[in-house]
Motif scaffolding. Structure first.
Motif, PDB file in Angstrom:
ATOM      1  N   LEU A  43      79.029  88.672 -62.294  1.00  0.00           N
ATOM      2  CA  LEU A  43      78.418  89.695 -61.450  1.00  0.00           C
ATOM      3  C   LEU A  43      78.547  90.998 -62.232  1.00  0.00           C
ATOM      4  CD1 LEU A  43      80.380  88.610 -58.269  1.00  0.00           C
ATOM      5  CD2 LEU A  43      78.024  88.001 -58.771  1.00  0.00           C
ATOM      6  N   ASP A  44      77.524  91.318 -63.015  1.00  0.00           N
ATOM      7  CA  ASP A  44      77.629  92.416 -63.983  1.00  0.00           C
ATOM      8  C   ASP A  44      77.179  93.731 -63.345  1.00  0.00           C
ATOM      9  OD1 ASP A  44      77.720  94.011 -66.173  1.00  0.00           O
ATOM     10  OD2 ASP A  44      75.970  93.144 -67.166  1.00  0.00           O
ATOM     11  N   ASN A  45      78.172  94.543 -62.905  1.00  0.00           N
ATOM     12  CA  ASN A  45      77.784  95.865 -62.398  1.00  0.00           C
ATOM     13  C   ASN A  45      78.019  96.947 -63.439  1.00  0.00           C
ATOM     14  OD1 ASN A  45      80.533  95.899 -62.235  1.00  0.00           O
ATOM     15  ND2 ASN A  45      80.651  96.360 -60.062  1.00  0.00           N
ATOM     16  N   GLU A  46      78.380  96.560 -64.641  1.00  0.00           N
ATOM     17  CA  GLU A  46      78.499  97.445 -65.801  1.00  0.00           C
ATOM     18  C   GLU A  46      79.551  98.533 -65.613  1.00  0.00           C
ATOM     19  OE1 GLU A  46      74.382  98.621 -66.361  1.00  0.00           O
ATOM     20  OE2 GLU A  46      74.011  96.821 -67.551  1.00  0.00           O
ATOM     21  N   VAL A  47      80.565  98.268 -64.778  1.00  0.00           N
ATOM     22  CA  VAL A  47      81.628  99.254 -64.543  1.00  0.00           C
ATOM     23  C   VAL A  47      82.766  98.560 -63.778  1.00  0.00           C
ATOM     24  CG1 VAL A  47      80.629 100.000 -62.326  1.00  0.00           C
ATOM     25  CG2 VAL A  47      82.074 101.573 -63.589  1.00  0.00           C
ATOM     26  N   TYR A  48      83.971  99.146 -63.841  1.00  0.00           N
ATOM     27  CA  TYR A  48      85.032  98.702 -62.930  1.00  0.00           C
ATOM     28  C   TYR A  48      84.822  99.448 -61.618  1.00  0.00           C
ATOM     29  CZ  TYR A  48      87.690  96.315 -66.583  1.00  0.00           C
ATOM     30  OH  TYR A  48      88.085  95.449 -67.564  1.00  0.00           O
ATOM     31  N   GLY A  49      84.036  98.878 -60.746  1.00  0.00           N
ATOM     32  CA  GLY A  49      83.641  99.591 -59.537  1.00  0.00           C
ATOM     33  C   GLY A  49      84.743  99.676 -58.495  1.00  0.00           C
ATOM     34  N   ASN A  50      85.683  98.718 -58.544  1.00  0.00           N
ATOM     35  CA  ASN A  50      86.701  98.621 -57.499  1.00  0.00           C
ATOM     36  C   ASN A  50      87.837  99.612 -57.700  1.00  0.00           C
ATOM     37  OD1 ASN A  50      87.425  97.376 -55.159  1.00  0.00           O
ATOM     38  ND2 ASN A  50      88.441  95.655 -56.129  1.00  0.00           N
ATOM     39  N   ALA A  89      77.153 105.534 -71.554  1.00  0.00           N
ATOM     40  CA  ALA A  89      77.236 105.733 -70.101  1.00  0.00           C
ATOM     41  C   ALA A  89      78.435 106.606 -69.753  1.00  0.00           C
ATOM     42  CB  ALA A  89      77.346 104.386 -69.393  1.00  0.00           C
ATOM     43  N   VAL A  90      78.203 107.659 -68.968  1.00  0.00           N
ATOM     44  CA  VAL A  90      79.280 108.546 -68.533  1.00  0.00           C
ATOM     45  C   VAL A  90      79.659 108.158 -67.113  1.00  0.00           C
ATOM     46  CG1 VAL A  90      79.899 110.937 -68.023  1.00  0.00           C
ATOM     47  CG2 VAL A  90      78.463 110.410 -70.001  1.00  0.00           C
ATOM     48  N   LEU A  91      80.955 107.888 -66.934  1.00  0.00           N
ATOM     49  CA  LEU A  91      81.433 107.451 -65.620  1.00  0.00           C
ATOM     50  C   LEU A  91      82.604 108.339 -65.207  1.00  0.00           C
ATOM     51  CD1 LEU A  91      81.288 103.735 -66.645  1.00  0.00           C
ATOM     52  CD2 LEU A  91      79.936 104.700 -64.793  1.00  0.00           C
ATOM     53  N   GLU A 138      79.356 103.889 -58.075  1.00  0.00           N
ATOM     54  CA  GLU A 138      79.737 104.491 -59.348  1.00  0.00           C
ATOM     55  C   GLU A 138      78.540 105.023 -60.134  1.00  0.00           C
ATOM     56  OE1 GLU A 138      82.637 105.293 -59.952  1.00  0.00           O
ATOM     57  OE2 GLU A 138      83.608 104.103 -58.395  1.00  0.00           O
ATOM     58  N   TYR A 139      77.382 104.423 -59.967  1.00  0.00           N
ATOM     59  CA  TYR A 139      76.199 104.922 -60.679  1.00  0.00           C
ATOM     60  C   TYR A 139      75.340 105.818 -59.782  1.00  0.00           C
ATOM     61  CZ  TYR A 139      77.065 102.233 -64.876  1.00  0.00           C
ATOM     62  OH  TYR A 139      77.616 101.759 -66.047  1.00  0.00           O
ATOM     63  N   ALA A 140      75.874 106.169 -58.598  1.00  0.00           N
ATOM     64  CA  ALA A 140      75.217 107.105 -57.677  1.00  0.00           C
ATOM     65  C   ALA A 140      73.747 106.759 -57.434  1.00  0.00           C
ATOM     66  CB  ALA A 140      75.354 108.533 -58.193  1.00  0.00           C
ATOM     67  N   ILE A 141      73.521 105.500 -57.052  1.00  0.00           N
ATOM     68  CA  ILE A 141      72.156 105.076 -56.724  1.00  0.00           C
ATOM     69  C   ILE A 141      72.027 105.145 -55.202  1.00  0.00           C
ATOM     70  CG2 ILE A 141      70.469 103.197 -56.915  1.00  0.00           C
ATOM     71  CD1 ILE A 141      72.409 102.031 -59.117  1.00  0.00           C
TER      72      ILE A 141
END
Lengths: 297, 109
Positions: free
Chosen positions: A155-162, A175-177, A242-245
């Protein structure tokens, strides 16, 4: 691990919650259900604590509907967002330590084969990009090199979202996070090529804005993993936090990313093609009649 | 108060595309009833929202507006809905579901 485990214990029918009764009486166990019937049967996935509008949840919902035999399926997960939804489903879920999920699934898959022989029992690993490409990387690759027969889904969300937005190996370069303010310095890991190199019998990329394709891909991967070899699906499941969508633009973002870097691709070995055609009648993999035979007819 | 999705049955029953049920991230939130709209002459029924499960993300609105181009779904404050479907009042059938509409803020009739 059979239809017996989704029924009432004698005497308890009247005390079970409505959701449980609906699951027993109108769930998909023992029936053929598909995404086109969604909304008319009780789904295996229940209410869950994932964020509103999460594309990962949509993918998990579609994936669970696509399992060919949900009553004979065990899911394996690890820390990350995905397990919050996968564990809220009416099929057994095993929680591996962070990074251990493919090792746990290897043992589980072998054990089930010893116990149940030819009767298919499917093991499906569903883990985020951090759990698979970073922390569980060696375990994942080793399970593929050992040709362990189970399905691995990223499940690739391209970030450690949790955990607040740290970069992962699957984050795009630049990518800036929140927790990577200088931007990622390295390229996104090419897990697809690694899966092919390690000998996976079926490798596919998919985006959840095409439910029928998700269903088709998951079903093939699970069936191939029964007898042919390891299978790997990489799904783009954006993190709208995290990607503010904006939540109502999540599917628009899926489409943009699909066009940009997540085009549908499918790699399938000859053995797997023959297996699907012979055993399950997949017409797309059946040998095409020679031109001479067609012209004679 | 908070927003939930609300489906216009007159528009939905005229097309019955079922796209919103396939794109909602929540399970059994947008359900389908093959009987809705039949009294007005439509054949295939309509989708409806179980408002107690709706998290208000509005993905279904985007799908209905941009993919299906039917514009049947809007976001509505839950207290503006006098009657709505809720999970406890939904009955599953063989190929369809039916919902008894209740007052969503009171949780009963």
């Amino acid at each position: 691990m059979s239809l017996d485990y989704v029924k009432f214990s004698p005497g308890f029918e009247g005390f079970m919650p409505k959701e449980y009764r609906d699951m027993v009486e109108h769930g998909p166990f023992g029936k053929k259900t598909s995404v086109s019937q969604m909304g008319s049967f009780k789904e295996i996935l229940e209410e869950h604590p994932m964020c509103a509008g999460c594309a990962m949840t949509l993918f998990i919902r579609l994936a669970i509907i696509a399992f060919p035999n949900p009553e004979d399926t065990i899911t394996v997960g690890t820390a990350g967002c995905g397990r919050l939804a996968i564990s809220q489903a009416a099929i057994p879920f095993v929680y591996g330590n962070y990074g251990d999920q493919n090792g746990v699934a290897s043992g589980l898959s072998r054990g089930l084969r010893l116990r149940f022989g030819d009767q298919p029992k499917d093991v499906v690993v569903m883990v985020g990009d951090g759990g698979m490409a970073d922390i569980g990387f060696s375990g994942t690759l080793h399970s593929w090199f050992r040709k362990e027969k189970f399905t691995t889904i990223m499940l690739d969300n391209e970030v450690y979202g949790n955990t607040g937005g740290q970069e992962s190996g699957m984050t795009n370069q630049g990518a800036v996070l929140k927790m990577a303010p200088l931007g990622k310095k390295f390229e996104k890991m090419d897990m697809l090529s690694m899966a092919k190199l390690a000998g996976c019998a079926y490798v596919a990329t998919v985006v959840p804005n095409n439910p029928r394709r998700v269903e088709n891909v998951i079903r093939k991967a699970v069936l191939i993993a029964r007898e042919v070899g390891p299978t790997y699906i990489q799904a783009y499941t954006s993190c709208n936090i995290e990607y503010a969508i904006p939540t109502d633009k999540v599917l628009e973002d899926c489409k943009t990313v699909e066009d940009d870097r997540y085009k549908f691709s499918e790699h399938i070995t000859e053995d797997a093609r023959d297996y699907l055609a012979d055993r399950y009648g997949y017409k797309e993999f059946m040998p095409k009649p020679a031109m001479a035979a067609i012209s004679k007819a | 108060m908070y927003l939930v999705a609300n489906i216009n049955i007159d528009i939905c029953a005229a097309t019955s595309c079922k796209l919103c049920t396939q794109f909602c991230p929540e399970a059994n939130t947008i359900n389908y009833n093959t009987e809705l709209g039949k009294d007005e002459g439509y054949k295939y029924g309509s989708a409806y929202v179980a408002v107690d499960r709706c998290k208000g993300c509005a993905q279904c609105v985007w799908v209905c507006d941009n993919m299906a181009k039917h514009h049947a779904i809007t976001m509505v404050m839950i207290d503006q809905l006098p009657k709505a479907a809720m999970t406890d009042y939904i009955t599953y059938g063989e190929k369809s579901t039916t919902a008894q509409l209740v007052n969503p803020t009171a949780g009963s009739e």
